[in-house]
Design a protein around this motif. Structure first.
Motif, PDB file in Angstrom:
ATOM      1  N   LEU A  57      33.536  37.373  45.822  1.00  0.00           N
ATOM      2  CA  LEU A  57      33.811  37.411  44.386  1.00  0.00           C
ATOM      3  C   LEU A  57      34.602  36.186  43.952  1.00  0.00           C
ATOM      4  N   ASP A  58      34.201  35.596  42.832  1.00  0.00           N
ATOM      5  CA  ASP A  58      34.947  34.432  42.350  1.00  0.00           C
ATOM      6  C   ASP A  58      36.253  34.849  41.681  1.00  0.00           C
ATOM      7  N   ARG A  59      36.315  36.093  41.212  1.00  0.00           N
ATOM      8  CA  ARG A  59      37.552  36.638  40.628  1.00  0.00           C
ATOM      9  C   ARG A  59      37.866  37.953  41.347  1.00  0.00           C
ATOM     10  N   PRO A  60      38.632  37.892  42.418  1.00  0.00           N
ATOM     11  CA  PRO A  60      38.892  39.081  43.236  1.00  0.00           C
ATOM     12  C   PRO A  60      39.577  40.205  42.467  1.00  0.00           C
ATOM     13  N   TYR A  61      39.387  41.420  42.995  1.00  0.00           N
ATOM     14  CA  TYR A  61      40.014  42.597  42.405  1.00  0.00           C
ATOM     15  C   TYR A  61      41.473  42.715  42.838  1.00  0.00           C
ATOM     16  N   GLN A 167      39.496  50.338  38.929  1.00  0.00           N
ATOM     17  CA  GLN A 167      40.192  49.050  39.058  1.00  0.00           C
ATOM     18  C   GLN A 167      39.475  48.128  40.037  1.00  0.00           C
ATOM     19  N   MET A 168      38.608  48.706  40.887  1.00  0.00           N
ATOM     20  CA  MET A 168      37.846  47.928  41.854  1.00  0.00           C
ATOM     21  C   MET A 168      36.371  47.827  41.466  1.00  0.00           C
ATOM     22  N   GLY A 169      36.043  48.220  40.235  1.00  0.00           N
ATOM     23  CA  GLY A 169      34.666  48.173  39.789  1.00  0.00           C
ATOM     24  C   GLY A 169      33.785  49.235  40.411  1.00  0.00           C
TER      25      GLY A 169
END
Length: 227
Positions: A57-61, A167-169
């Motif tokens: 992921l380019d924008r981590p959770y 929150q983690m999709g």
């Protein structure tokens, strides 16, 4: 092979819609072909060809702010207890006939290929999506047979668990009883890997990830590197 990097915001929308129907019966059409509000089919993120199983992921959770109950009946603060440790988090339930036990088994098989020191570092967290039936005691009996005795099982109230998953999709619905008395639980079947360096969820694995694919990636995940 370089793994694909996907915007986390876009991935979260798709992942939240990819719910697996776990019951004692067959999956229904809605679960097999999840769709968004416009009616278009959402691309399944769970299967990758060859050895390229994870999606970076380019924008981590951010790790969920979850305080639940472990298999010993004690309070477990997820952020505090897994902080600075390589962590895999999966949401599922013990009565699942297919995806959940297979995922836990694949991770357990992969973990056993690691040196003992790395096995001790890795945290595998199973959060129930069916807390009414999955008591701490029940999780404690199920995890050693489905995965490994070292795996962490967490239960609590459903709204708290659902909020943490979001929150983690990861999308989850409350379990529902069908006319034939079978219970269907709809939940995202993704495993999210959190880095020991940042405590961010930066790699996502789908339900079709094999034990060999996990084994290939685990050494790098333990070091907080891109697989």
């Amino acid at each position: 092979m370089v793994k694909k990097t996907v915007p986390a915001a876009a991935l979260a929308v798709a992942a939240a819609l990819l719910l697996s129907a776990c019951s004692s019966g067959e999956k229904d059409d809605a679960a097999a072909k999840p769709s968004n509000d416009s009616g278009s089919i959402v691309t399944d993120l769970s299967g990758r060809d060859g050895d390229d199983a994870g999606t970076v992921l380019d924008r981590p959770y951010t790790k969920p702010d979850l305080v639940l109950t472990d298999t010993k009946g004690k309070k477990f603060d997820l952020r505090e207890r897994t902080g600075g440790k390589p962590t895999l988090i999966f949401f599922g339930y013990t009565n699942c006939p297919d995806v959940c036990p297979l995922t836990m088994s694949n991770i357990a098989i992969a973990e056993k290929t690691l040196p003992k020191a790395d096995q001790d570092k890795l945290q595998v967290v199973f959060v129930t999506t069916d807390p009414e039936r999955d008591t701490p005691a029940e999780l404690g009996k199920w995890l050693p047979s489905a995965g490994d005795a070292s795996f962490i099982g967490l239960s609590g109230d459903f709204p708290t668990i659902q909020a943490g998953a979001r929150q983690m999709g990861i999308g989850i619905d409350a379990p529902k009883k069908q006319k034939d008395d079978t219970v269907v639980s709809m939940h995202g079947a993704q495993v999210v890997a959190f880095s020991p360096k940042t405590d961010k969820g930066y790699v996502l694995y789908g339900e079709d990830t094999s034990s060999d694919q996990f084994a290939k990636d685990l050494p790098k995940l333990i070091r907080g590197e891109n697989p």
